[in-house]
Design an enzyme around this catalytic site. Structure first.
Site, mmCIF file in Angstrom:
data_model
loop_
_atom_site.group_PDB
_atom_site.id
_atom_site.type_symbol
_atom_site.label_atom_id
_atom_site.label_comp_id
_atom_site.label_asym_id
_atom_site.label_seq_id
_atom_site.Cartn_x
_atom_site.Cartn_y
_atom_site.Cartn_z
ATOM 1 N N CYS A 45 -90.274 50.115 29.789
ATOM 2 C CA CYS A 45 -89.986 50.807 28.536
ATOM 3 C C CYS A 45 -88.989 49.945 27.766
ATOM 4 O O CYS A 45 -88.503 48.922 28.265
ATOM 5 C CB CYS A 45 -89.386 52.189 28.803
ATOM 6 S SG CYS A 45 -87.767 52.126 29.607
ATOM 7 N N HIS A 75 -84.216 49.833 38.731
ATOM 8 C CA HIS A 75 -84.692 50.158 40.072
ATOM 9 C C HIS A 75 -85.964 49.377 40.402
ATOM 10 O O HIS A 75 -87.076 49.904 40.356
ATOM 11 C CB HIS A 75 -84.960 51.673 40.173
ATOM 12 C CG HIS A 75 -83.743 52.442 40.550
ATOM 13 N ND1 HIS A 75 -83.618 53.803 40.347
ATOM 14 C CD2 HIS A 75 -82.573 52.056 41.118
ATOM 15 C CE1 HIS A 75 -82.441 54.205 40.784
ATOM 16 N NE2 HIS A 75 -81.794 53.165 41.247
ATOM 17 N N HIS A 116 -79.123 52.455 33.877
ATOM 18 C CA HIS A 116 -78.909 53.896 34.072
ATOM 19 C C HIS A 116 -77.578 54.365 33.503
ATOM 20 O O HIS A 116 -77.329 55.560 33.406
ATOM 21 C CB HIS A 116 -78.950 54.232 35.568
ATOM 22 C CG HIS A 116 -80.243 53.862 36.225
ATOM 23 N ND1 HIS A 116 -80.399 52.696 36.947
ATOM 24 C CD2 HIS A 116 -81.442 54.486 36.264
ATOM 25 C CE1 HIS A 116 -81.640 52.629 37.413
ATOM 26 N NE2 HIS A 116 -82.288 53.700 37.002
ATOM 27 N N CYS A 135 -79.316 51.942 28.804
ATOM 28 C CA CYS A 135 -80.318 52.327 27.809
ATOM 29 C C CYS A 135 -79.631 53.101 26.683
ATOM 30 O O CYS A 135 -78.831 53.997 26.945
ATOM 31 C CB CYS A 135 -81.386 53.191 28.465
ATOM 32 S SG CYS A 135 -82.577 53.878 27.290
ATOM 33 N N GLU A 175 -78.445 57.770 36.893
ATOM 34 C CA GLU A 175 -78.296 58.160 35.485
ATOM 35 C C GLU A 175 -77.503 59.453 35.360
ATOM 36 O O GLU A 175 -76.613 59.585 34.514
ATOM 37 C CB GLU A 175 -79.675 58.333 34.831
ATOM 38 C CG GLU A 175 -79.577 58.765 33.372
ATOM 39 C CD GLU A 175 -80.907 59.189 32.778
ATOM 40 O OE1 GLU A 175 -80.913 60.152 31.993
ATOM 41 O OE2 GLU A 175 -81.930 58.563 33.111
ATOM 42 N N THR A 232 -83.066 61.637 31.265
ATOM 43 C CA THR A 232 -84.112 61.111 30.373
ATOM 44 C C THR A 232 -85.468 61.015 31.046
ATOM 45 O O THR A 232 -86.500 61.120 30.390
ATOM 46 C CB THR A 232 -83.720 59.717 29.841
ATOM 47 O OG1 THR A 232 -83.544 58.834 30.944
ATOM 48 C CG2 THR A 232 -82.448 59.783 29.026
ATOM 49 N N CYS A 259 -86.529 61.081 27.309
ATOM 50 C CA CYS A 259 -86.942 59.886 26.570
ATOM 51 C C CYS A 259 -88.388 60.037 26.104
ATOM 52 O O CYS A 259 -89.264 60.432 26.877
ATOM 53 C CB CYS A 259 -86.792 58.670 27.475
ATOM 54 S SG CYS A 259 -87.379 57.150 26.726
ATOM 55 N N ASN A 285 -88.480 57.736 37.931
ATOM 56 C CA ASN A 285 -89.597 57.999 37.010
ATOM 57 C C ASN A 285 -90.935 57.619 37.639
ATOM 58 O O ASN A 285 -91.960 58.217 37.336
ATOM 59 C CB ASN A 285 -89.369 57.275 35.669
ATOM 60 C CG ASN A 285 -89.549 55.781 35.754
ATOM 61 O OD1 ASN A 285 -90.674 55.288 35.682
ATOM 62 N ND2 ASN A 285 -88.453 55.047 35.917
ATOM 63 N N SER A 318 -89.706 50.758 35.263
ATOM 64 C CA SER A 318 -88.989 49.585 35.762
ATOM 65 C C SER A 318 -89.906 48.593 36.472
ATOM 66 O O SER A 318 -89.449 47.757 37.241
ATOM 67 C CB SER A 318 -87.871 50.035 36.710
ATOM 68 O OG SER A 318 -88.381 50.864 37.734
#
Length: 668
Positions: free
Chosen positions: A12, A40, A73, A95, A125, A166, A194, A224, A266
């Site tokens: 991302c 990660h 994070h 981010c 995060e 997020t 996000c 994620n 990631s």
């Protein structure tokens, strides 16, 4: 057999930015450390370590004065403070979307709200977000939220502020948000999932729903990526989660008609390509090659085209935008907005998605000049036309004074407002409106002539009519209003009580005797008034300002009695005497015979209006509320007192035999 790759698979914006910052630091900073993995993904961490960056898990291990990369994070405030104390150079790869949450919870707590974070408590995060609060609450899902509220029911009425990790799923966040809206009476909710995460999850779900199998690529430590696998398993009979191509066995997918591939935020593109290529070698029927997909991402840009990108950097002169193409896009600050009063930071922030207009393409240099202002102008003309058709109110800023009126900017569109429609009084200068935000109705739009006409007055009239109707619907005798003095006459003052003007007669302005309303109020003054009477048919309202709770006669009789001396103000001269104000609302008469201790022709020979004079109260008519005053009585009292003092001064003296000696006689 068909192989389909999710278009949003892989890095991302936030992850790509973090990796780019780390690689840049590896080239420029020696020595350089990263406080925990930047993202990660073990492959990326190993790659950065090969470039000379040392990964240390604890801020206490970082040597003083060195360069330190902070992971995507984010980190808590204590980490920033610790690095500053060590004199380290901080390269913040957090981010921007995560950093935004740090500011939200920090401001929420400063304003007295309890920050509540929805997310996995142990996720880096979430730990970082909590590090910007003194007393954070972290809850994993709606069930945990319900338990927290039930544990202490008073929490439902407390000032709360809700944010989300997020990378959480929209389902978890929606469930929490609905519960908060139903049960919490004083909560602020910030949607912080996000958008890239939401798009990636939605595409993965759509792909999983139509494929026989799904391959999810990503590091096992990646939250994620795990979420993607969970979402896919709910829709697809077979889901394989891998970290790289070496874990994949393509032959295990034989007999399946369609296979989907997605990857966590990631996951580097080269790992995705390795997996895709390995599957392609085994599958005879491939819908589209990965190379084709990459080629599609390098799309051609044309002047006049609308494009969407992500803001990556902001300088005093330009805003850089990642368009997801081979071109580098930038917006000159002059092309950001047509509003001269607006600030860049109020429009865009790093990490924001922005839609722009392509002004110029330079393929040789790989640069695209963009304009948000031009795209906004095209949209604004549509909005302005719609506002005219629907009669809606628009806002604009007055930018210049023109012949016969002023010009306002409404979303970049010039709107002429004739002097008669500015809402200003005739003697007011139109320059008073310059740089002010105004509300208006659009009365004319002519695109061919690029002419737009607006009216501030129409808005004011409509609002005044609405307020007036409300006043007349609710008015009653004795009702109080906070108004504004609109105009003065010789007989009173007109006060606007909210769309309706009422008249305060001069006798109702003050308990004191006044000659003109300007002695008590001025135009523009706030005024607390009450309704004395009203006539809906004639649209007339009589108002009062005097405080009825304070009866002047009661005030007078509680302070003075017959024989008392008072300092009074002469308010009116008559042929037979003078009226003087004792207290506001109570006057007494000084008869002409009581003005002096000798005969006078008229009161004006001795007294003048406005003069302060000491008098003696000689009579109080309680029934008719009349008071008699006398200056003469005070003079006589003073003369008698002086005479008495003279008598007391004559002291009789005698010799030893008691013979009197007259004053002035010579003793032999």
């Amino acid at each position: 057999m068909r192989l389909e790759l999710a278009r949003s698979a892989g890095f991302c914006y936030g992850v790509r930015r973090a990796v780019e910052l780390a690689e840049l630091a590896a080239d420029r900073e020696k020595p350089c450390y990263m406080l925990g993995p930047v993202i990660h993904n073990d492959h990326v961490t190993a790659h950065l370590e090969e470039k000379g960056i040392v990964c240390l898990p604890d801020v206490r291990d970082i040597p003083p004065g060195t360069a330190v990369i902070l992971r995507s994070h984010g980190e808590g405030k204590a980490v920033y403070d610790a690095l500053a104390a060590k004199g380290c150079k901080t390269i913040d790869a957090a981010c921007p979307n995560v950093t935004k949450i740090h500011r939200l919870v920090e401001r929420a707590e400063e304003s007295g709200r309890q920050p509540v974070i929805i997310g996995v408590p142990t996720h880096p995060e979430v730990v970082a977000i909590a590090g910007w609060c003194r007393s954070p609450v972290v809850l994993e899902d709606a069930d945990a939220l319900e338990g927290w509220l039930d544990e202490c029911p008073e929490r439902r009425s407390k000032a709360l502020a809700f944010v989300s990790q997020t990378t959480s799923t929209q389902k978890i966040w929606d469930a929490c948000r609905e519960k908060v809206k139903k049960e919490c009476t004083n909560a602020e909710i910030f949607d912080t999932i996000c958008s890239a995460t939401y798009v990636r999850q939605s595409e993965a779900q759509e792909l999983a729903a139509r494929c026989d199998a799904m391959i999810v690529i990503g590091d096992r430590k990646s939250s994620n990526t795990r979420r993607l696998a969970e979402l896919c398993r709910a829709l697809c009979p077979r889901v394989v989660a891998i970290e790289g191509a070496e874990e994949l066995e393509p032959s295990s997918f034989q007999g399946m008609a369609s296979i989907g591939i997605t990857a966590g935020a990631s996951t580097p593109g080269w790992i995705i390509k390795e997996v895709y290529d390995k599957m392609s070698d085994e599958i005879m029927e491939i819908e589209e090659s990965f190379a084709d997909l990459l080629e599609k991402s390098i799309k051609t840009l044309n002047t006049g085209e609308k494009v969407t990108g992500v803001v990556t950097e902001i300088t005093p002169t330009e805003i850089y935008v990642d368009l997801g193409t081979k071109h580098a896009g930038y917006i000159p600050v002059s092309e950001l907005s047509d509003d001269p009063t607006v600030k860049v930071e109020d429009i865009v922030k790093i990490g924001d998605e922005i839609e722009t207009y392509v002004m110029r393409v330079n393929d040789a240099e790989g640069v695209v000049t963009l304009s948000k202002k031009r795209l906004d102008t095209v949209k604004s003309w549509d909005d302005v036309e719609q506002a005219r058709e629907e009669g809606t109110i628009v806002e604009g800023v007055v930018t210049e004074e023109n012949k016969g009126g002023v010009v306002a900017s409404v979303k970049g569109v010039r709107v002429f407002i004739p002097a008669s429609q500015t809402g200003l009084p005739r003697d007011a200068a139109m320059s008073d409106l310059l740089k002010k935000k105004v509300r208006m109705k659009i009365t004319e739009v002519n695109r061919a002539r690029r002419r737009v006409v607006g009216s501030i007055r129409a808005v004011e009239q409509a609002e005044r009519a609405e307020k007036s109707a409300k006043v007349w619907a609710e008015i009653e005798n004795g009702k109080r209003y906070s108004g504004v003095v609109k105009s003065l006459t010789s007989y009173g003052a007109f006060v606007d009580i909210g769309g309706v003007d009422g008249m305060v007669h001069i006798s109702e302005l003050s308990w004191s005797r006044i000659k003109h309303p300007s002695e008590v109020v001025s135009v523009g003054d706030p005024a607390e008034v009450y309704v004395i009477s009203f006539d809906p048919e004639k649209k007339k309202i009589s108002l009062g300002m005097k405080d009825r709770s304070q009866d002047p006669w009661t005030v007078f009789t509680s302070k003075y009695g017959v024989g008392d001396v008072a300092t009074v103000k002469v308010v009116k001269l008559m042929t037979f005497g003078a009226f003087a104000e004792i207290v506001p609302g109570v006057d007494g008469l000084i008869h002409i015979s009581q003005i002096a201790d000798h005969r006078i022709d008229k009161p004006g020979d001795v007294l003048s209006e406005g003069q302060m004079v000491d008098v003696k109260i000689t009579d109080i008519d309680m029934e008719n509320k009349k008071v008699s005053l006398s200056v003469r009585a005070l003079l006589e009292d003073a003369r008698e007192a002086k005479a008495q003092e003279g008598d007391d001064a004559v002291v009789a003296t005698s010799d030893d035999e008691g013979t009197e000696v007259a004053p002035g006689a010579v003793e032999e």
